[in-house]
Design a protein around this motif. Structure first.
Motif, mmCIF file in Angstrom:
data_model
loop_
_atom_site.group_PDB
_atom_site.id
_atom_site.type_symbol
_atom_site.label_atom_id
_atom_site.label_comp_id
_atom_site.label_asym_id
_atom_site.label_seq_id
_atom_site.Cartn_x
_atom_site.Cartn_y
_atom_site.Cartn_z
ATOM 1 N N LYS A 184 0.853 -1.181 0.000
ATOM 2 C CA LYS A 184 0.000 0.000 0.000
ATOM 3 C C LYS A 184 0.893 1.236 0.000
ATOM 4 N N ALA A 185 0.312 2.354 -0.384
ATOM 5 C CA ALA A 185 1.066 3.615 -0.378
ATOM 6 C C ALA A 185 1.438 3.970 1.058
ATOM 7 N N LEU A 186 2.689 4.327 1.270
ATOM 8 C CA LEU A 186 3.175 4.670 2.607
ATOM 9 C C LEU A 186 2.785 6.106 2.930
ATOM 10 N N PRO A 187 2.031 6.301 4.016
ATOM 11 C CA PRO A 187 1.699 7.674 4.401
ATOM 12 C C PRO A 187 2.942 8.372 4.959
ATOM 13 N N TYR A 229 6.392 10.188 13.611
ATOM 14 C CA TYR A 229 7.301 9.888 14.720
ATOM 15 C C TYR A 229 7.062 8.473 15.226
ATOM 16 N N VAL A 230 8.022 7.990 16.026
ATOM 17 C CA VAL A 230 7.911 6.710 16.719
ATOM 18 C C VAL A 230 7.670 7.036 18.187
ATOM 19 N N SER A 231 6.754 6.299 18.826
ATOM 20 C CA SER A 231 6.500 6.538 20.245
ATOM 21 C C SER A 231 6.666 5.252 21.038
ATOM 22 N N VAL A 237 2.969 -2.928 29.923
ATOM 23 C CA VAL A 237 3.685 -3.328 28.715
ATOM 24 C C VAL A 237 4.034 -2.062 27.950
ATOM 25 N N PHE A 238 5.266 -2.013 27.447
ATOM 26 C CA PHE A 238 5.721 -0.862 26.676
ATOM 27 C C PHE A 238 5.440 -1.124 25.202
ATOM 28 N N GLU A 239 4.618 -0.275 24.593
ATOM 29 C CA GLU A 239 4.248 -0.423 23.192
ATOM 30 C C GLU A 239 5.051 0.550 22.340
ATOM 31 N N ILE A 240 5.474 0.066 21.185
ATOM 32 C CA ILE A 240 6.173 0.903 20.204
ATOM 33 C C ILE A 240 5.246 1.073 19.013
ATOM 34 N N LYS A 288 -0.469 10.659 9.981
ATOM 35 C CA LYS A 288 -1.754 11.373 9.888
ATOM 36 C C LYS A 288 -2.293 11.747 11.267
ATOM 37 N N ARG A 289 -1.439 12.251 12.112
ATOM 38 C CA ARG A 289 -1.729 12.780 13.450
ATOM 39 C C ARG A 289 -2.206 11.751 14.458
ATOM 40 N N ASN A 290 -3.199 10.901 14.128
ATOM 41 C CA ASN A 290 -3.728 9.995 15.140
ATOM 42 C C ASN A 290 -3.819 8.543 14.687
ATOM 43 N N LYS A 291 -3.184 8.194 13.586
ATOM 44 C CA LYS A 291 -3.163 6.803 13.129
ATOM 45 C C LYS A 291 -1.768 6.240 13.351
ATOM 46 N N HIS A 292 -1.702 4.931 13.582
ATOM 47 C CA HIS A 292 -0.386 4.352 13.882
ATOM 48 C C HIS A 292 -0.312 2.880 13.498
ATOM 49 N N PHE A 293 0.933 2.434 13.323
ATOM 50 C CA PHE A 293 1.259 1.022 13.185
ATOM 51 C C PHE A 293 1.772 0.564 14.539
#
Length: 182
Positions: free
Chosen positions: A98-101, A105-107, A115-118, A123-128
């Motif tokens: 798919k097209a990469l948005p 940043y990485v959080s 549990v620590f999530e990475i 698009k401000r509020n979407k994440h992998f």
């Protein structure tokens, strides 16, 4: 040399998970076989319901087997600006490019289950969702590596209400291990 792709994989499943998955797949095949072996279509609803429950059991066993044997891999092709979320069971792989948005940043943050999530945000509020760790230092090191490869910022949100972007230059000294010369 600049990296043009990043691959993030869950890695191989432990042997005990593979054994459990094999058992569930075996039960699934058994229930399907037994369904066809015992099934006799009858107009009376009760006689048809019991063998049909075998198919339901087979589906549940298959899904549990899939849960114990599937592997998730995320591919980021920075050169062609595409990504793929791929699920695989053995040699069978499913996923499409798919097209990469625009990645922001990485959080790293600590959820309610300690549990620590990475996550990689776009698009401000979407994440992998990339990884989950129980160790804070491991999660920060992995997040640094991902942010460095993707050339984006790193947000440390491990403490509640104390979010801060980390200095990637300072982290380079901490997490980059110098190559040893022989």
């Amino acid at each position: 040399m600049e990296s043009k792709s990043v691959i993030i994989s869950e890695g191989e499943r432990p042997i005990w998970q593979k054994v459990i998955a094999a058992l569930f797949y075996t039960f699934s095949i058994f229930f399907i076989y037994y369904f066809f072996y015992t099934f006799k279509f009858n107009v009376e609803n009760e006689l048809t319901k019991r063998p049909a429950a075998l198919i339901e059991l087979a589906i549940y066993c298959f899904l549990f087997g899939f849960g114990f044997s599937s592997k998730n891999t995320k591919f980021f092709n920075l050169k062609d600006e595409k990504y793929k979320n791929q699920y695989s069971v053995g040699p069978i792989k499913v996923g499409k490019w798919k097209a990469l948005p625009m990645l922001e940043y990485v959080s790293v943050f600590k959820n309610g289950r300690d549990v620590f999530e990475i996550n990689v945000w776009y698009k401000r509020n979407k994440h992998f969702n990339i990884y989950n760790y129980h160790d804070e230092e491991e999660s920060l090191e992995t997040a640094y590596y991902i942010a460095n490869q993707l050339n984006i910022k790193l947000l440390d949100a491990t403490e509640k209400n104390n979010y801060k972007y980390l200095d990637m230059v300072k982290l380079k000294d901490k997490y980059h291990k110098p190559e040893s010369s022989n």
